[in-house]
Design an enzyme around this catalytic site. Structure first.
Site, PDB file in Angstrom:
ATOM      1  N   SER A 120       0.874  -1.096  -0.087  1.00  0.00           N
ATOM      2  CA  SER A 120      -0.038  -0.250   0.104  1.00  0.00           C
ATOM      3  C   SER A 120       0.958   1.197   0.012  1.00  0.00           C
ATOM      4  O   SER A 120       1.807   1.402   0.589  1.00  0.00           O
ATOM      5  CB  SER A 120      -0.819  -0.022   1.074  1.00  0.00           C
ATOM      6  OG  SER A 120      -1.517  -1.092   1.375  1.00  0.00           O
ATOM      7  N   HIS A 176      10.114   5.197  -2.417  1.00  0.00           N
ATOM      8  CA  HIS A 176       9.252   4.649  -3.552  1.00  0.00           C
ATOM      9  C   HIS A 176       8.339   6.061  -4.033  1.00  0.00           C
ATOM     10  O   HIS A 176       7.436   6.073  -3.859  1.00  0.00           O
ATOM     11  CB  HIS A 176       8.070   3.802  -3.394  1.00  0.00           C
ATOM     12  CG  HIS A 176       7.475   3.105  -4.246  1.00  0.00           C
ATOM     13  ND1 HIS A 176       8.093   2.647  -5.302  1.00  0.00           N
ATOM     14  CD2 HIS A 176       6.295   2.842  -4.616  1.00  0.00           C
ATOM     15  CE1 HIS A 176       6.894   2.257  -6.539  1.00  0.00           C
ATOM     16  NE2 HIS A 176       5.891   2.634  -5.712  1.00  0.00           N
TER      17      HIS A 176
HETATM   18  N1  APR Z   1      -9.307  -3.527   5.171  1.00  0.00           N
HETATM   19  C1  APR Z   1      -9.221  -4.203   4.049  1.00  0.00           C
HETATM   20  N2  APR Z   1      -9.290  -3.987   2.820  1.00  0.00           N
HETATM   21  C2  APR Z   1      -9.542  -2.671   2.541  1.00  0.00           C
HETATM   22  C3  APR Z   1      -9.809  -1.417   3.596  1.00  0.00           C
HETATM   23  C4  APR Z   1      -9.551  -2.318   4.701  1.00  0.00           C
HETATM   24  N3  APR Z   1      -9.782  -1.266   5.952  1.00  0.00           N
HETATM   25  N4  APR Z   1      -9.937  -0.491   2.892  1.00  0.00           N
HETATM   26  C5  APR Z   1      -9.865  -0.767   1.588  1.00  0.00           C
HETATM   27  N5  APR Z   1      -9.764  -1.822   1.340  1.00  0.00           N
HETATM   28  C6  APR Z   1      -9.702  -2.583  -0.011  1.00  0.00           C
HETATM   29  C7  APR Z   1     -10.561  -2.274  -0.928  1.00  0.00           C
HETATM   30  O1  APR Z   1     -11.960  -2.660  -0.705  1.00  0.00           O
HETATM   31  C8  APR Z   1     -10.137  -2.840  -2.343  1.00  0.00           C
HETATM   32  O2  APR Z   1     -10.458  -4.040  -2.617  1.00  0.00           O
HETATM   33  O3  APR Z   1      -8.344  -2.573  -0.516  1.00  0.00           O
HETATM   34  C9  APR Z   1      -8.387  -2.946  -1.699  1.00  0.00           C
HETATM   35  C10 APR Z   1      -7.616  -2.109  -2.809  1.00  0.00           C
HETATM   36  O4  APR Z   1      -7.684  -2.559  -4.067  1.00  0.00           O
HETATM   37  P1  APR Z   1      -7.653  -1.446  -5.260  1.00  0.00           P
HETATM   38  O5  APR Z   1      -8.469  -0.209  -5.118  1.00  0.00           O
HETATM   39  O6  APR Z   1      -7.878  -2.378  -6.576  1.00  0.00           O
HETATM   40  O7  APR Z   1      -6.010  -1.201  -5.286  1.00  0.00           O
HETATM   41  P2  APR Z   1      -4.829  -1.882  -5.711  1.00  0.00           P
HETATM   42  O8  APR Z   1      -4.753  -1.626  -7.309  1.00  0.00           O
HETATM   43  O9  APR Z   1      -4.846  -3.191  -5.381  1.00  0.00           O
HETATM   44  O10 APR Z   1      -3.578  -1.050  -5.034  1.00  0.00           O
HETATM   45  C11 APR Z   1      -3.488  -1.465  -3.386  1.00  0.00           C
HETATM   46  O11 APR Z   1      -1.197  -0.818  -3.586  1.00  0.00           O
HETATM   47  O12 APR Z   1       0.170   0.011  -5.125  1.00  0.00           O
HETATM   48  C12 APR Z   1      -0.634   0.336  -3.874  1.00  0.00           C
HETATM   49  O13 APR Z   1      -1.112   2.534  -4.368  1.00  0.00           O
HETATM   50  C13 APR Z   1      -1.580   1.080  -4.264  1.00  0.00           C
HETATM   51  O14 APR Z   1      -2.282   1.720  -2.252  1.00  0.00           O
HETATM   52  C14 APR Z   1      -2.626   0.884  -3.310  1.00  0.00           C
HETATM   53  C15 APR Z   1      -2.443  -0.213  -2.992  1.00  0.00           C
END
Ligand code: APR
Length: 321
Positions: A120, A176
């Site tokens: 994240s 990063h």
């Molecule tokens: N607990 C668990 N999951 C959560 C929470 C939480 N409190 N809040 C949000 N999420 C979930 C969302 O529901 C979503 O499915 O985190 C997931 C994030 O997925 P995406 O939005 O598809 O993002 P993604 O492209 O997977 O990237 C995730 O990695 O590279 C980094 O900047 C990017 O911070 C981001 C992370």
């Protein structure tokens, strides 16, 4: 030997690809957690239903209940919001810090012996916060950034030189963010310095330097380049592959030397911060930091990058995280 249990916190874009890669490489059983109802269950079911075709035997389970991550050996955290066009990784700080608080508390509760890999963003801040809340040993809470940044740099070099990317070694140090430090001097093709190959190609030192500068800049901005094209999110295939390389090194105790966001305790003259550096990854996490000699210019760039990390961490402190 019992199969490893790998918990993925965040079942979004990266979480989905992580699940599929873990299954296909048979690295362990997967528990995919998300707060969105049915989403992780749906992805887990979809991937599990490919098991006959891809011939994997691992269990894949989706859940909204943290209890299911109990006893995980490895936890990979992608929970949080990704960047939208025009957003910097730092804009994400407050939103994702709140999410990381709840995630880290649950990881501490249910998977107290795990090794945690954070993806994240903003990465350096999120790893720092995760370690602070879990209280796990520094070597067992690490971040994925450098494997991807280095892979991006290597990819651009391979394209430019018309050689297989398998023969390109490129290393990116630092945070990063836009201040990351692609190490030009150490970039090589099977041991041959990339700068030498560029100078031979163009028979012109100035042009060779211009081409390298452009690749360095593209590497620094590579995340944003993908965000701009995707429009609805950030890179997800390559971050997932990169975290899997780290996971595999840990699970198989490979002692691979991978660029890792790791806690420094005097290495590179830096103490008390998470910074991207080469680390030996094995069964105990980031088992050792590998130091290397830097020129004054490279040291200056690394210091600049660490300054950016320190500012992020200070912002987090100021905001009460
Ligand atoms: N607990 C668990 N999951 C959560 C929470 C939480 N409190 N809040 C949000 N999420 C979930 C969302 O529901 C979503 O499915 O985190 C997931 C994030 O997925 P995406 O939005 O598809 O993002 P993604 O492209 O997977 O990237 C995730 O990695 O590279 C980094 O900047 C990017 O911070 C981001 C992370």
């Amino acid at each position: 030997m019992a199969r490893k249990k790998i918990a993925l916190i965040g079942g979004g874009q990266i979480g989905g690809v992580l699940t599929q890669l873990i299954a296909m490489k048979q690295l362990g059983d997967v528990v995919l957690f998300d707060i969105v109802e049915d989403l992780p269950q749906g992805k887990a079911l979809d991937i599990a239903e490919a098991s006959r075709v891809d011939l994997f035997d691992v269990n894949v389970k989706g859940t909204n209940d943290y209890k299911d991550i109990e006893g995980a050996d490895i936890v990979i955290i992608t929970a949080g919001l990704p960047r939208k066009p025009g957003m910097s990784r730092d804009d994400l700080l407050v939103t994702n810090a709140k999410i990381m608080q709840s995630v880290a508390e649950n990881v501490k509760k249910y998977a107290p012996s795990s090794i945690v890999i954070v993806i994240s963003n903003p990465l350096d801040a999120m790893v720092t916060l995760c370690q602070k809340i879990t209280g796990f040993p520094f070597s067992k809470v690490i971040g994925q950034a450098g494997v991807l940044d280095s892979s991006r740099f290597a990819t651009f070099i391979a394209w430019e030189l018309g050689v297989s990317v398998k023969d390109v070694n490129a290393l990116v140090l630092g945070g990063h963010g836009d201040t990351m430090v692609p190490l030009v001097r150490y970039a090589n093709v099977n041991g041959i310095p990339v700068m030498e190959l560029l100078e031979r190609k163009y028979n012109d030192k100035t042009k060779a330097k211009e081409v390298m500068d452009a690749m360095v800049n593209r590497t620094k901005m590579a995340g944003g380049e993908v965000v701009k094209l995707l429009k609805t999110g950030s890179a997800f295939y390559s971050p997932a592959s990169s975290a899997i390389a780290m996971t595999e090194a840990i699970i198989r105790d490979e002692k691979r030397v991978l660029p890792t966001c790791a806690y420094l305790n005097g290495e590179f003259g830096i103490s008390g911060f998470y910074v991207g550096v080469p680390a030996v990854l094995g069964k105990d996490g980031a088992e050792r930091i590998i130091e290397l000699t830097l020129s004054d210019e490279e040291k200056g760039m690394l210091e600049n990058s660490v300054k950016a990390v320190k500012e992020l961490v200070a912002d987090m402190d100021r905001l009460g995280f």
